[in-house]
Write a protein that holds these residues in place. Structure first.
Motif, PDB file in Angstrom:
ATOM      1  N   GLU A 299      20.758 -14.071  10.133  1.00  0.00           N
ATOM      2  CA  GLU A 299      22.046 -13.614  10.664  1.00  0.00           C
ATOM      3  C   GLU A 299      23.137 -14.238   9.793  1.00  0.00           C
ATOM      4  N   VAL A 300      23.640 -13.451   8.880  1.00  0.00           N
ATOM      5  CA  VAL A 300      24.589 -13.965   7.891  1.00  0.00           C
ATOM      6  C   VAL A 300      25.993 -13.548   8.285  1.00  0.00           C
ATOM      7  N   THR A 301      26.876 -14.525   8.359  1.00  0.00           N
ATOM      8  CA  THR A 301      28.303 -14.266   8.564  1.00  0.00           C
ATOM      9  C   THR A 301      29.032 -14.694   7.286  1.00  0.00           C
ATOM     10  N   ALA A 302      29.921 -13.838   6.819  1.00  0.00           N
ATOM     11  CA  ALA A 302      30.627 -14.095   5.566  1.00  0.00           C
ATOM     12  C   ALA A 302      32.117 -14.200   5.827  1.00  0.00           C
ATOM     13  N   ASP A 303      32.744 -15.168   5.178  1.00  0.00           N
ATOM     14  CA  ASP A 303      34.188 -15.372   5.273  1.00  0.00           C
ATOM     15  C   ASP A 303      34.729 -15.477   3.853  1.00  0.00           C
ATOM     16  N   VAL A 304      35.427 -14.440   3.416  1.00  0.00           N
ATOM     17  CA  VAL A 304      35.959 -14.394   2.058  1.00  0.00           C
ATOM     18  C   VAL A 304      37.463 -14.512   2.121  1.00  0.00           C
ATOM     19  N   THR A 305      37.990 -15.510   1.414  1.00  0.00           N
ATOM     20  CA  THR A 305      39.427 -15.741   1.351  1.00  0.00           C
ATOM     21  C   THR A 305      39.895 -15.579  -0.085  1.00  0.00           C
ATOM     22  N   GLY A 306      40.870 -14.724  -0.298  1.00  0.00           N
ATOM     23  CA  GLY A 306      41.366 -14.498  -1.646  1.00  0.00           C
ATOM     24  C   GLY A 306      40.723 -13.266  -2.263  1.00  0.00           C
ATOM     25  N   ALA A 307      41.256 -12.872  -3.418  1.00  0.00           N
ATOM     26  CA  ALA A 307      40.779 -11.671  -4.108  1.00  0.00           C
ATOM     27  C   ALA A 307      39.676 -12.043  -5.093  1.00  0.00           C
ATOM     28  N   LEU A 308      38.474 -11.540  -4.838  1.00  0.00           N
ATOM     29  CA  LEU A 308      37.357 -11.837  -5.734  1.00  0.00           C
ATOM     30  C   LEU A 308      37.553 -11.206  -7.111  1.00  0.00           C
ATOM     31  N   GLU A 309      38.331 -10.117  -7.185  1.00  0.00           N
ATOM     32  CA  GLU A 309      38.540  -9.434  -8.469  1.00  0.00           C
ATOM     33  C   GLU A 309      39.322 -10.280  -9.460  1.00  0.00           C
ATOM     34  N   GLY A 335      13.767 -19.375   7.162  1.00  0.00           N
ATOM     35  CA  GLY A 335      13.391 -18.205   7.939  1.00  0.00           C
ATOM     36  C   GLY A 335      14.600 -17.493   8.530  1.00  0.00           C
ATOM     37  N   PRO A 336      14.385 -16.741   9.595  1.00  0.00           N
ATOM     38  CA  PRO A 336      15.469 -15.958  10.209  1.00  0.00           C
ATOM     39  C   PRO A 336      16.398 -16.846  11.043  1.00  0.00           C
ATOM     40  N   VAL A 337      17.366 -17.474  10.396  1.00  0.00           N
ATOM     41  CA  VAL A 337      18.304 -18.364  11.081  1.00  0.00           C
ATOM     42  C   VAL A 337      19.719 -17.839  10.841  1.00  0.00           C
ATOM     43  N   ARG A 338      20.663 -18.482  11.512  1.00  0.00           N
ATOM     44  CA  ARG A 338      22.065 -18.131  11.326  1.00  0.00           C
ATOM     45  C   ARG A 338      22.580 -18.816  10.050  1.00  0.00           C
ATOM     46  N   VAL A 339      23.215 -18.036   9.205  1.00  0.00           N
ATOM     47  CA  VAL A 339      23.731 -18.540   7.931  1.00  0.00           C
ATOM     48  C   VAL A 339      25.215 -18.202   7.846  1.00  0.00           C
ATOM     49  N   SER A 340      25.998 -19.190   7.440  1.00  0.00           N
ATOM     50  CA  SER A 340      27.425 -18.932   7.219  1.00  0.00           C
ATOM     51  C   SER A 340      27.732 -19.070   5.733  1.00  0.00           C
ATOM     52  N   LEU A 341      28.368 -18.046   5.186  1.00  0.00           N
ATOM     53  CA  LEU A 341      28.753 -18.044   3.781  1.00  0.00           C
ATOM     54  C   LEU A 341      30.273 -17.965   3.706  1.00  0.00           C
ATOM     55  N   ARG A 342      30.867 -18.958   3.049  1.00  0.00           N
ATOM     56  CA  ARG A 342      32.323 -18.968   2.915  1.00  0.00           C
ATOM     57  C   ARG A 342      32.675 -18.999   1.430  1.00  0.00           C
ATOM     58  N   ILE A 343      33.519 -18.045   1.021  1.00  0.00           N
ATOM     59  CA  ILE A 343      33.993 -17.969  -0.362  1.00  0.00           C
ATOM     60  C   ILE A 343      35.511 -18.031  -0.325  1.00  0.00           C
ATOM     61  N   ALA A 344      36.072 -19.032  -0.993  1.00  0.00           N
ATOM     62  CA  ALA A 344      37.523 -19.211  -0.990  1.00  0.00           C
ATOM     63  C   ALA A 344      38.037 -19.217  -2.417  1.00  0.00           C
ATOM     64  N   VAL A 345      38.910 -18.268  -2.728  1.00  0.00           N
ATOM     65  CA  VAL A 345      39.547 -18.197  -4.039  1.00  0.00           C
ATOM     66  C   VAL A 345      40.924 -18.828  -3.914  1.00  0.00           C
ATOM     67  N   ARG A 346      41.084 -20.011  -4.494  1.00  0.00           N
ATOM     68  CA  ARG A 346      42.357 -20.722  -4.425  1.00  0.00           C
ATOM     69  C   ARG A 346      43.106 -20.560  -5.741  1.00  0.00           C
ATOM     70  N   THR A 399      23.389 -29.723   9.440  1.00  0.00           N
ATOM     71  CA  THR A 399      23.040 -28.460   8.793  1.00  0.00           C
ATOM     72  C   THR A 399      22.675 -28.739   7.339  1.00  0.00           C
ATOM     73  N   TRP A 400      22.013 -27.753   6.746  1.00  0.00           N
ATOM     74  CA  TRP A 400      21.764 -27.834   5.310  1.00  0.00           C
ATOM     75  C   TRP A 400      22.895 -27.089   4.617  1.00  0.00           C
ATOM     76  N   ARG A 401      23.574 -27.782   3.684  1.00  0.00           N
ATOM     77  CA  ARG A 401      24.766 -27.196   3.048  1.00  0.00           C
ATOM     78  C   ARG A 401      24.617 -27.178   1.532  1.00  0.00           C
ATOM     79  N   VAL A 402      25.054 -26.056   0.971  1.00  0.00           N
ATOM     80  CA  VAL A 402      25.218 -25.935  -0.490  1.00  0.00           C
ATOM     81  C   VAL A 402      26.694 -25.665  -0.716  1.00  0.00           C
ATOM     82  N   ARG A 403      27.346 -26.573  -1.410  1.00  0.00           N
ATOM     83  CA  ARG A 403      28.792 -26.444  -1.665  1.00  0.00           C
ATOM     84  C   ARG A 403      29.053 -26.591  -3.157  1.00  0.00           C
TER      85      ARG A 403
END
Length: 410
Positions: A299-309, A335-346, A399-403
């Motif tokens: 279950e992936v939730t994504a939070d994108v801040t800023g313009a990736l382009e 396995g099938p766990v909840r995953v949060s992905l956050r991408i921030a373009v500063r 949690t297990w984090r990759v930053r």
């Protein structure tokens, strides 16, 4: 004895002799067109060693002369397949046109060295056999040569000994002159120190590019295989035709992208040249990663801040690979766990943050990744470091984090 005879029976001795005597063609031309230079037995003949030198220096200014001389030297001084000490191939030169003033100066020095050595070798090649015949004739008593020694005169045996010694000394001269000529060719026609350094840097860059491609191939194919295995297992366990159809679609899509990456990398490796960067996926394609991970049960939730382009190409492409490896680790280990992905373009950095719950103490993602020994986690840190950023992987707040934080000013 065998060691002394080896240079005499080697073909390279005679190809080098041929290379030496051909340089005397220039002397022959000047001897014909300049009165008095043709008599090499007179003092005026000594000018034949000096008069052609300015013309050789002028010829060295033509870029193609260096290429021509290099091809001749490679053919006659370094025959193909010849081995040196310990059975290793003898180092050769790479013919090339003059590209700088230093190349032209070294070409001029080479032409002068070759000319002087060639005239000396040609002179001895003509006079050594003549001297041998005359000495042997004197030993027979005809008085062709008189030695400045206290001997009984013509007919003495010493004339015959000297007559047999002259060819031996001449062959020794040819072997030594040929070896010195080969060394001069390496020094004056071979690459300069700057050119060797440039070639080494180019080879290093090529190796680094191959390592980067290998890492990229590992990430892409590893992600595709992980998703395919997890999807197939989930479809079998679910026993639902609808879920099976969804899983097959995800496997097909992920496999197609992996094949595209594989073909691109193999094409680059075959051509040994950088491939088009635009063909590599970037953060603007992150949705395909989310779709593949969700299709695997996460279950992936994504939070994108800023313009990736607006993210620079190198940063965007490496950021995609970091997110891909992080999500692959989640599917593979948690396995099938909840995953949060956050991408921030500063303003000056790109920040990626991927988190998932630990499946159990000392197991799964947490247990395998805390040690830091996985090649995927090491690849994440290497990618960030190459861009001047940093990456952290490990347990954080349960949690297990990759930053990863990547500077945008690349």
């Amino acid at each position: 004895m065998i060691a002394l005879l080896r240079p005499v029976i080697r073909a390279v001795t005679y190809t080098r002799w041929l290379h030496l005597v051909t340089a005397a063609v220039v002397a022959t031309v000047f001897a014909f067109v300049t009165p008095g230079l043709g008599n090499v037995n007179s003092p005026a003949g000594a000018w034949l060693l000096v008069v052609p030198l300015p013309f050789l220096a002028l010829a060295a200014l033509v870029p193609g002369v260096r290429l021509s001389e290099g091809m001749q030297a490679q053919l006659l001084l370094f025959p193909a397949g010849r081995t040196g000490r310990k059975g290793r191939p003898e180092p050769r030169i790479t013919p090339a046109r003059s590209a700088s003033r230093a190349d032209r100066r070294r070409t001029a020095a080479w032409l002068i060295v070759r000319y002087e050595a060639g005239v000396a070798t040609a002179f001895l090649s003509v006079h050594a056999p003549t001297l041998t015949v005359r000495l042997i004739s004197s030993a027979a008593g005809d008085g062709a040569v008189r030695l400045p020694l206290r001997t009984p005169g013509p007919g003495h045996w010493s004339y015959a000994v000297l007559g047999l010694l002259v060819p031996v000394l001449f062959l020794a001269f040819v072997v030594l002159a040929g070896e010195l000529q080969a060394r001069a060719a390496r020094a004056l026609l071979g690459p300069s120190a700057a050119e060797r350094l440039a070639a080494l840097e180019e080879r290093t860059e090529r190796l680094l590019e191959h390592n980067r491609l290998a890492r990229e191939l590992h990430d892409s194919v590893g992600h595709a295989l992980t998703v395919a295995v997890v999807q197939a297992g989930a479809a079998r366990a679910a026993g639902s035709p609808a879920f099976t159809e969804q899983a097959l679609t995800a496997i097909e899509e992920t496999g197609r992208h992996a094949l595209e990456d594989l073909e691109r990398v193999l094409a680059v490796l075959r051509e040994d040249a950088p491939g088009p960067a635009a063909a590599r996926p970037a953060l603007t394609d992150v949705e395909r990663l989310l779709t593949a991970a969700r299709g695997s049960g996460a279950e992936v939730t994504a939070d994108v801040t800023g313009a990736l382009e607006t993210v620079p190409g190198p940063v965007s492409r490496e950021g995609y690979r970091i997110a891909q490896e992080a999500l692959t680790n989640v599917v593979r280990h948690a396995g099938p766990v909840r995953v949060s992905l956050r991408i921030a373009v500063r303003a000056d950095v790109l920040e990626l943050d991927i988190r998932n719950p630990l499946p159990g103490a000392g197991a799964g993602a947490g247990g395998s990744a805390v040690s830091g020994g996985g090649s995927g986690l090491r690849g994440i840190r290497e990618r960030a470091a190459l861009l001047g950023g940093r990456a952290e992987t490990g347990v954080h707040e349960g949690t297990w984090r990759v930053r990863a934080v990547l500077p945008l000013g690349v």
